[in-house]
Design a protein around this motif. Structure first.
Motif, mmCIF file in Angstrom:
data_model
loop_
_atom_site.group_PDB
_atom_site.id
_atom_site.type_symbol
_atom_site.label_atom_id
_atom_site.label_comp_id
_atom_site.label_asym_id
_atom_site.label_seq_id
_atom_site.Cartn_x
_atom_site.Cartn_y
_atom_site.Cartn_z
ATOM 1 N N VAL A 1 33.840 -60.874 -69.196
ATOM 2 C CA VAL A 1 34.987 -60.619 -68.451
ATOM 3 C C VAL A 1 35.004 -61.802 -67.486
ATOM 4 O O VAL A 1 36.039 -62.478 -67.390
ATOM 5 C CB VAL A 1 35.372 -59.093 -67.943
ATOM 6 N N VAL B 1 44.077 -55.769 -70.838
ATOM 7 C CA VAL B 1 44.780 -56.664 -70.914
ATOM 8 C C VAL B 1 46.204 -56.388 -70.771
ATOM 9 O O VAL B 1 46.780 -56.011 -71.463
ATOM 10 C CB VAL B 1 44.522 -57.895 -71.866
ATOM 11 N N VAL C 1 38.172 -52.691 -71.579
ATOM 12 C CA VAL C 1 39.076 -53.929 -70.970
ATOM 13 C C VAL C 1 40.380 -53.558 -71.399
ATOM 14 O O VAL C 1 40.682 -53.461 -72.421
ATOM 15 C CB VAL C 1 38.541 -55.359 -71.578
ATOM 16 N N GLU D 1 37.891 -55.112 -61.403
ATOM 17 C CA GLU D 1 36.999 -54.081 -61.881
ATOM 18 C C GLU D 1 37.448 -52.748 -61.244
ATOM 19 O O GLU D 1 37.423 -52.710 -60.116
ATOM 20 C CB GLU D 1 35.649 -54.489 -61.675
ATOM 21 N N ARG E 1 37.203 -61.820 -57.190
ATOM 22 C CA ARG E 1 37.474 -61.788 -58.584
ATOM 23 C C ARG E 1 38.956 -61.703 -58.806
ATOM 24 O O ARG E 1 39.367 -62.269 -59.862
ATOM 25 C CB ARG E 1 36.835 -60.393 -58.861
ATOM 26 N N THR E 2 39.670 -61.391 -57.890
ATOM 27 C CA THR E 2 41.011 -61.137 -58.195
ATOM 28 C C THR E 2 41.949 -61.362 -56.853
ATOM 29 O O THR E 2 41.493 -61.286 -55.948
ATOM 30 C CB THR E 2 41.532 -59.719 -58.984
ATOM 31 N N ALA F 1 46.218 -58.463 -61.206
ATOM 32 C CA ALA F 1 45.187 -58.883 -62.202
ATOM 33 C C ALA F 1 45.604 -58.765 -63.635
ATOM 34 O O ALA F 1 46.178 -57.510 -63.932
ATOM 35 C CB ALA F 1 43.954 -58.060 -61.832
ATOM 36 N N ARG F 2 45.343 -59.637 -64.300
ATOM 37 C CA ARG F 2 46.017 -59.413 -65.883
ATOM 38 C C ARG F 2 44.775 -58.966 -66.489
ATOM 39 O O ARG F 2 45.040 -58.212 -67.727
ATOM 40 C CB ARG F 2 45.870 -61.195 -66.323
ATOM 41 N N VAL F 3 43.777 -58.930 -66.386
ATOM 42 C CA VAL F 3 42.534 -58.071 -67.016
ATOM 43 C C VAL F 3 41.782 -57.148 -66.131
ATOM 44 O O VAL F 3 41.692 -57.513 -64.722
ATOM 45 C CB VAL F 3 41.462 -59.054 -67.110
ATOM 46 N N TRP G 1 41.274 -61.108 -62.784
ATOM 47 C CA TRP G 1 40.856 -59.947 -63.187
ATOM 48 C C TRP G 1 40.132 -58.810 -62.273
ATOM 49 O O TRP G 1 39.771 -59.353 -60.979
ATOM 50 C CB TRP G 1 39.592 -60.243 -64.191
ATOM 51 N N ALA H 1 37.569 -64.858 -68.302
ATOM 52 C CA ALA H 1 38.680 -64.859 -67.344
ATOM 53 C C ALA H 1 38.846 -66.101 -66.350
ATOM 54 O O ALA H 1 39.836 -66.801 -66.400
ATOM 55 C CB ALA H 1 38.815 -63.680 -66.379
#
Length: 100
Positions: free
Chosen positions: A33, A68, A66, A46, A6-7, A13-15, A44, A37
């Protein structure tokens, strides 16, 4: 999906999706997301709200949330349009003419 897929790293991670295990809104929000993304080409990650005392204090009743670039942008039923706008630096809400 594995966290590493995911990242490239939480700090990069931006999100950030703040979620909770067993939360159906979080499950739905994760897909929003992930989709937005990936389409935007941004990283991103979690995080579990229950695993971090600061996040738990801030967001316990609002998950999913969320962030950002570190700022809260949406919560509850996450919306792809609002997330795309947040990534573009736009506000998704409009002020009432009376408040201007």
């Amino acid at each position: 999906m594995d966290h590493a897929e995911r990242t490239t790293g939480v700090g990069e991670a931006r999100v950030v999706l703040v979620s909770r295990v067993g939360c159906h809104l979080c499950d739905d929000g994760r897909e929003v997301v992930r989709t937005v993304a990936e389409a935007a080409g941004v990283s991103w990650t979690e995080v579990d709200v229950d695993a971090d005392p600061d996040l738990l204090r801030r967001f316990t009743d609002k998950v999913p949330v969320v962030l950002v670039d570190g700022a809260e942008k949406d919560f509850g039923r996450l919306d792809a349009v609002r997330l795309r706008q947040a990534l573009a630096g736009k506000r998704w809400w409009r002020r009432s003419p009376r408040l201007r």
